[in-house]
Design an enzyme around this catalytic site. Structure first.
Site, PDB file in Angstrom:
ATOM      1  N   GLU A  13       0.823  -1.217   0.000  1.00 18.24           N
ATOM      2  CA  GLU A  13       0.000   0.000   0.000  1.00 18.24           C
ATOM      3  C   GLU A  13       0.859   1.272   0.000  1.00 18.24           C
ATOM      4  O   GLU A  13       0.395   2.341   0.377  1.00 18.24           O
ATOM      5  CB  GLU A  13      -0.929  -0.011   1.215  1.00 18.24           C
ATOM      6  N   SER A 147      -6.258  -3.231   2.006  1.00 19.94           N
ATOM      7  CA  SER A 147      -6.680  -2.772   0.670  1.00 19.94           C
ATOM      8  C   SER A 147      -7.017  -3.910  -0.280  1.00 19.94           C
ATOM      9  O   SER A 147      -6.832  -3.799  -1.487  1.00 19.94           O
ATOM     10  CB  SER A 147      -5.597  -1.877   0.053  1.00 19.94           C
ATOM     11  N   ARG A 256     -11.655   3.042  11.496  1.00 15.64           N
ATOM     12  CA  ARG A 256     -12.794   2.911  10.588  1.00 15.64           C
ATOM     13  C   ARG A 256     -13.168   1.435  10.528  1.00 15.64           C
ATOM     14  O   ARG A 256     -12.301   0.584  10.337  1.00 15.64           O
ATOM     15  CB  ARG A 256     -12.425   3.419   9.192  1.00 15.64           C
ATOM     16  N   ASP A 258     -15.369  -1.687   8.961  1.00 10.93           N
ATOM     17  CA  ASP A 258     -16.031  -2.117   7.729  1.00 10.93           C
ATOM     18  C   ASP A 258     -17.038  -3.226   7.999  1.00 10.93           C
ATOM     19  O   ASP A 258     -16.755  -4.164   8.767  1.00 10.93           O
ATOM     20  CB  ASP A 258     -14.994  -2.629   6.719  1.00 10.93           C
ATOM     21  N   GLU A 271     -13.752  -5.922   9.407  1.00  9.53           N
ATOM     22  CA  GLU A 271     -12.481  -5.599  10.049  1.00  9.53           C
ATOM     23  C   GLU A 271     -12.487  -4.176  10.580  1.00  9.53           C
ATOM     24  O   GLU A 271     -13.338  -3.359  10.219  1.00  9.53           O
ATOM     25  CB  GLU A 271     -11.320  -5.773   9.071  1.00  9.53           C
ATOM     26  N   ASN A 273      -9.977  -0.864  10.776  1.00  8.59           N
ATOM     27  CA  ASN A 273      -8.781  -0.239  10.210  1.00  8.59           C
ATOM     28  C   ASN A 273      -8.275   0.810  11.193  1.00  8.59           C
ATOM     29  O   ASN A 273      -8.941   1.827  11.417  1.00  8.59           O
ATOM     30  CB  ASN A 273      -9.118   0.440   8.879  1.00  8.59           C
TER      31      ASN A 273
END
Length: 314
Positions: A13, A147, A256, A258, A271, A273
């Site tokens: 990433e 990602s 964050r 998900d 998950e 983040n």
């Protein structure tokens, strides 16, 4: 304040992190801070060891940034930093371990199983076990990667062996889980520990089949609906569960979370983040705008929260 921003790194990433770092540096400068930008490389640790700053803002993604390793180094050097510590970072990065914690605390996750890639790892034998344990379609991905790198949605048996090979290139543990069809949503969380709040829920409509790397980071790769057009009860449940997940892992300042909303209208947590993207196309800033926080305001808020958290610890 004098703030160092770490970005770049060596993970898959890297390009995303360069963009994140550029945005953070500009925002901090706009807020009047003295900023040092560092393209972090593990073989150049002297750059970190010799730092004389008030705070480090970690803009790294993936391995050596999001997994607790850089946090551990900064802790040993007694340099304060923005965001989650070693344990929370490591737990969030390890999808299998975090899923176990979520399940034990009543959060719904997709059925999953892990496979270690060791010296006598057999793609053929592993494929047999997976096909005996899961019904097509299912997801094969590295246990510790971000990602959607290395991820494959396996719809036909003949895809499986290549999916395992692809995932094994990114990690020594492969995670296989049920494919959950539904709406993709994400919930930013921010606040002092114990006082966190969830920002507006975002629905993600990827242009590709699922929310892959290009959908995340290419301009126009996905549509973000903020706030998500969901019934009030479901919105509240998502926000409550996002804060709960953040707290269960011991996250700090921001994260964050998900989810997939399945066909039964139930949130399935995917998950957490701990260092979500902060690029121009990122989700967290989109949600913050809805409540009146500009990108610069958001970055400044993270700095202020971190200063308070570190003072409490000291």
């Amino acid at each position: 304040m004098k703030i160092a921003v770490l970005y770049g790194g060596t993970s898959g990433e890297r390009e995303v992190s360069l963009s994140t770092g550029k945005g953070i540096v500009k925002a901090l400068e706009n807020k009047g801070h003295e900023v040092i930008g560092i393209d972090f490389q593990p073989h150049k640790l002297d750059e970190i060891i010799s730092l004389q700053v008030d705070l480090v803002f970690i803009g790294l993604h993936g391995k050596f940034g999001e997994d607790g390793k850089i946090q551990g180094l900064l802790d040993m050097l007694e340099i304060p930093y923005v965001g989650s510590g070693v344990l929370a970072s490591a737990l969030a990065m390890d999808k299998a371990k975090s899923k176990q914690i979520f399940q034990l605390n009543g959060l719904q996750t997709a059925k999953s199983k892990t496979y270690e890639v060791h010296s006598d790892f057999s793609v053929e034998e592993t494929s047999k076990d997976i096909l005996a344990s899961f019904t097509l379609p299912f997801v094969v991905k590295p246990n510790q990667e971000g990602s959607t790198l290395g991820l494959t949605i396996v719809k036909q048996e003949e895809q499986l062996e290549q999916a395992l090979i692809t995932a094994s290139k990114s990690d020594s543990v492969i995670l296989v889980e049920d494919y959950v069809k539904g709406k993709e949503v994400t919930v930013p969380v921010v606040g002092r520990q114990g006082e966190e709040r969830a920002l507006p829920v975002i629905e993600i409509i990827p242009k590709n089949e699922y929310y892959d790397f290009d959908s995340k980071y290419q301009p126009g790769g996905s549509e973000h609906i903020v706030p998500a057009e969901l019934e009030g009860r479901l919105t509240q449940q998502l926000q409550n569960e996002a804060v709960q997940a953040h707290q269960l892992l011991g996250c700090s300042v921001y994260s964050r979370v998900d989810f997939i909303i399945n066909e039964g209208n139930e949130p399935i947590i995917l998950e957490v983040n701990t260092l979500p993207g902060m690029t121009p196309t990122s989700l967290f800033p989109d949600s913050a705008k809805v409540i009146g926080w500009s990108y610069d305001d958001l970055i400044q808020k993270f700095v202020e929260l971190s200063a308070v958290e570190k003072k409490q610890v000291l």
